[in-house]
Design a protein around this motif. Structure first.
Motif, mmCIF file in Angstrom:
data_model
loop_
_atom_site.group_PDB
_atom_site.id
_atom_site.type_symbol
_atom_site.label_atom_id
_atom_site.label_comp_id
_atom_site.label_asym_id
_atom_site.label_seq_id
_atom_site.Cartn_x
_atom_site.Cartn_y
_atom_site.Cartn_z
ATOM 1 N N UNK A 134 1.479 2.687 -4.903
ATOM 2 C CA UNK A 134 2.838 2.710 -4.375
ATOM 3 C C UNK A 134 2.964 1.893 -3.104
ATOM 4 N N UNK A 135 1.946 1.993 -2.233
ATOM 5 C CA UNK A 135 1.957 1.218 -0.991
ATOM 6 C C UNK A 135 1.898 -0.274 -1.292
ATOM 7 N N UNK A 136 1.114 -0.666 -2.301
ATOM 8 C CA UNK A 136 1.020 -2.079 -2.676
ATOM 9 C C UNK A 136 2.357 -2.616 -3.173
ATOM 10 N N UNK A 137 3.078 -1.797 -3.925
ATOM 11 C CA UNK A 137 4.389 -2.232 -4.427
ATOM 12 C C UNK A 137 5.352 -2.493 -3.267
ATOM 13 N N UNK A 138 5.384 -1.566 -2.303
ATOM 14 C CA UNK A 138 6.268 -1.747 -1.147
ATOM 15 C C UNK A 138 5.815 -2.933 -0.316
ATOM 16 N N UNK A 139 4.493 -3.106 -0.192
ATOM 17 C CA UNK A 139 3.948 -4.222 0.584
ATOM 18 C C UNK A 139 4.363 -5.555 -0.043
ATOM 19 N N UNK A 140 4.295 -5.650 -1.364
ATOM 20 C CA UNK A 140 4.735 -6.867 -2.036
ATOM 21 C C UNK A 140 6.217 -7.106 -1.863
ATOM 22 N N UNK A 141 6.993 -6.010 -1.838
ATOM 23 C CA UNK A 141 8.442 -6.143 -1.666
ATOM 24 C C UNK A 141 8.792 -6.666 -0.282
ATOM 25 N N UNK A 178 9.277 -9.910 8.524
ATOM 26 C CA UNK A 178 7.839 -10.227 8.497
ATOM 27 C C UNK A 178 7.049 -9.080 9.103
ATOM 28 N N UNK A 179 6.021 -8.597 8.411
ATOM 29 C CA UNK A 179 5.307 -7.396 8.889
ATOM 30 C C UNK A 179 4.548 -7.649 10.180
ATOM 31 N N UNK A 180 4.355 -6.578 10.914
ATOM 32 C CA UNK A 180 3.536 -6.611 12.117
ATOM 33 C C UNK A 180 2.063 -6.485 11.727
ATOM 34 N N UNK A 181 1.133 -6.876 12.615
ATOM 35 C CA UNK A 181 -0.299 -6.747 12.295
ATOM 36 C C UNK A 181 -0.711 -5.320 11.945
ATOM 37 N N UNK A 182 -0.015 -4.320 12.515
ATOM 38 C CA UNK A 182 -0.344 -2.922 12.222
ATOM 39 C C UNK A 182 -0.312 -2.639 10.723
ATOM 40 N N UNK A 183 0.650 -3.239 10.013
ATOM 41 C CA UNK A 183 0.781 -2.979 8.586
ATOM 42 C C UNK A 183 -0.422 -3.525 7.819
ATOM 43 N N UNK A 184 -0.875 -4.704 8.190
ATOM 44 C CA UNK A 184 -2.059 -5.265 7.543
ATOM 45 C C UNK A 184 -3.286 -4.396 7.804
ATOM 46 N N UNK A 185 -3.425 -3.913 9.021
ATOM 47 C CA UNK A 185 -4.569 -3.057 9.334
ATOM 48 C C UNK A 185 -4.521 -1.763 8.535
ATOM 49 N N UNK A 186 -3.334 -1.193 8.363
ATOM 50 C CA UNK A 186 -3.213 0.038 7.579
ATOM 51 C C UNK A 186 -3.689 -0.187 6.149
ATOM 52 N N UNK A 187 -3.264 -1.300 5.553
ATOM 53 C CA UNK A 187 -3.700 -1.622 4.199
ATOM 54 C C UNK A 187 -5.204 -1.879 4.153
ATOM 55 N N UNK A 188 -5.714 -2.609 5.131
ATOM 56 C CA UNK A 188 -7.137 -2.938 5.146
ATOM 57 C C UNK A 188 -8.007 -1.697 5.317
ATOM 58 N N UNK A 189 -7.556 -0.734 6.123
ATOM 59 C CA UNK A 189 -8.335 0.502 6.301
ATOM 60 C C UNK A 189 -8.503 1.230 4.972
#
Length: 603
Positions: free
Chosen positions: A333-340, A352-363
């Protein structure tokens, strides 16, 4: 427990002019530059707009832009140029924007100086006072803020601005932001006469609830709701958002959903679209259900947000969706929203997402060992994110890539990343998540493959005096302090740091290569003095510690009988030097030392 006791403030019409946002760190009653200049045009008579109003308007807009970028130095430069161009005449609106820039950049002293200059030149108004009150509270200068309020009451301020409910609300909000409820109580008691002129206002109660939440008593904010209804006031959207936030902070999601339903019912009953939940409302609820790991409620809120055509889902709301889904374990579900959000960002750069969002996904993917996904996110965090990527974010991104490789079973790849991290960031912090990954890699690598294997000084013992390894001072070829950098600049292409001597051959400082910025400067003006000194009897181990801990590039060595003279005189009779470059050229890994010993051992 301290409490704020409310009074019935002035007319409720005031609250229509303010912008309340829970997610912002700015005061609830804001003195925003951009909003101020529009709202003041109709009732403000500028003192100097007769010169070039269009130019001053453009200058004001430029200052607002630079304030958002926190480029305060550039603001000062452009204001000085404008003063020269306009004959040193700038109006109150422009200077208020400069003051707001100082406060936004945390330069409170400059804001105070500009206010004093305005008092003597273009004059100040209630907006100037509001900005200055906010600046004093942010700097914890509460006494000065109350002193300024007294000056307004006495009419001592140039222009004689009046004490208004709006000004008091601004100071009250600043006190609440600073967590000073005791003085907020005092302000309410002191300004009772001004605030009770007219009917009760919802502004005060919104501020009361915010004060309780900020000081760690969100449950007390819920009691204010009953007082609002008792006073016959109609809660606005901010009231409901604040109450819902208090419920989330208290962990009472049932109460939050009841308020959410009440909010929608009141909007429908009164046909008032201003009461409908906004992105702030949904973001707050998403955060609460994400922390509670209630996946069903999170999915329900996400679907409801997407079904509302009048609801603008901003970057913060998208980020809250993804964080909540990840907390609930819904990676797909998070991947779908991330792609959107990435797709929407192509049409709207503000998404455009902030770096925090990328870190959340990477964790999340690093914990699952999905190295390819983490590597892809790691490669895109720099070009695809918005805002400044801090040092801490860059370090964590590298460490998450290392963790993903290790959890994927690629120990060699993880070790290579660890070596790069160690070199790139000059070591690994042993107090964060990445430190545990480094320990696991070290344990799997063994002693011979260790990234942190010890280094040895084979030609000396750490207990030996530094005199045994130092370079004699006369062999260093020090430079004269009166020499011009232009005449000796080639020396710094070879040496990173050079000692400087005076006419009596005493070492008075060091010149570092990175400080050589002006060719026509004498070396005495760019040297760092006094140089770090040790005696010839100091152990090699102690000097190594100084070089590594203090990050010295060079240590000057003196004789023991002259060491104490250095405390009273800058003229040091040096006998030698020892540099970090010498140290790094002398050490070798322990594994290489063992191999050499094995090769030379007799059969």
């Amino acid at each position: 427990m301290q409490q704020i006791h409310g009074f019935s403030p002035s007319s409720s019409s005031h609250h229509q002019t303010h912008d309340f946002r829970l997610r912002s760190s700015n005061p609830i009653v804001g003195y925003s530059s951009s909003s101020y200049y529009d709202s003041r045009r109709n009732n403000y008579t500028p003192q100097t707009l007769s010169l070039k109003p269009n130019n001053l308007k453009r200058l004001t807009f430029r200052i607002v832009q630079l304030t958002r970028r926190k480029q305060l130095h550039q603001i000062f430069e452009e204001v000085e140029l404008a003063k020269i161009k306009h004959g040193n005449e700038l109006n109150t609106i422009v200077m208020n924007a400069v003051m707001e820039g100082c406060v936004h950049c945390k330069d409170i002293d400059s804001a105070l100086r500009i206010f004093r200059d305005m008092s003597r030149s273009c004059g100040v108004d209630s907006i100037s006072l509001g900005i200055l009150l906010k600046a004093n509270c942010e700097a914890r200068r509460i006494d000065e803020a109350f002193g300024l309020l007294e000056s307004v009451e006495k009419g001592d301020i140039v222009g004689s601005p009046k004490l208004s409910p709006t000004l008091i609300y601004g100071l009250l909000n600043a006190l609440i932001e600073a967590g000073d409820l005791r003085r907020a109580n005092g302000l309410l008691a002191r300004c009772h006469a001004v605030l009770t002129t007219g009917g009760p206002s919802i502004i005060l109660y919104n501020l009361l609830m915010k004060g309780y939440i900020n000081t760690g008593f969100p449950q007390n904010a819920l009691t204010v709701h009953a007082e609002i209804l008792r006073q016959g006031l109609k809660p606005d959207r901010l009231t409901y958002n604040t109450l819902i936030f208090a419920c989330v902070k208290s962990g009472n999601m049932d109460a939050a959903m009841k308020l959410f339903a009440e909010m929608k019912n009141e909007a429908e009953k009164n046909i008032n679209c201003e009461l409908l939940p906004d992105a702030v409302t949904y973001t707050t609820l998403l955060k609460g259900f994400g922390l509670a790991k209630d996946m069903v409620s999170v999915h329900h809120l996400v679907l409801e947000m997407k079904s509302l055509h009048d609801l603008f889902i901003d970057r913060i709301a998208y980020t809250a969706m993804i964080d909540s889904l990840l907390n609930c374990g819904s990676t797909n579900g998070a991947l779908c929203i991330f792609g959107e959000i990435l797709k929407q960002a192509g049409m709207n750069p503000l998404l455009r997402p902030k770096p925090h969002l990328y870190l959340s996904m990477m964790r999340d993917f690093a914990a699952k060992g999905d190295y390819s996904m983490v590597k892809s996110l790691h490669s895109r965090i720099l070009p695809d994110t918005s805002g400044v990527i801090s040092h801490a974010v860059q370090v964590e991104a590298d460490e998450l890539l290392m963790e993903a490789a290790l959890n994927n079973g690629q120990v060699d790849v993880a070790r290579e990343i660890l070596i790069k991290v160690n070199r790139k960031w000059e070591g690994v912090s042993w107090t964060n998540r990445g430190s545990m990954v480094a320990v696991r890699i070290e344990a799997l690598s063994g002693f011979e493959g260790s990234t942190f294997s010890p280094y040895l000084l084979p030609q000396a013992s750490l207990g030996d005096p530094i005199e045994n390894m130092m370079t004699p001072f006369e062999n260093v070829h020090p430079l004269q302090a009166k020499s011009n950098l232009k005449s000796v600049v080639m020396r710094f292409y070879r040496d990173e740091v050079v000692p400087i001597i005076d006419d009596w051959d005493g070492c008075i400082g060091l010149v570092h290569r990175e400080d050589c910025n002006e060719l026509n400067a004498p070396l005495s003006t760019i040297m760092r003095a006094p140089p770090p000194c040790v005696t010839t009897s100091t152990s090699i181990g102690r000097v190594v510690d100084l070089l590594l801990e203090k990050k010295y590039k060079m240590v000057v060595i003196v004789k023991p009988n002259t060491f104490y003279e250095t405390s009273y005189s800058s003229n040091i009779k040096a006998v030698g030097i020892f540099t970090s470059e010498q140290l790094f050229n002398s050490v070798i890994p322990a594994s290489q030392w063992q191999e050499s010993c094995m090769c030379t051992a007799p059969n």
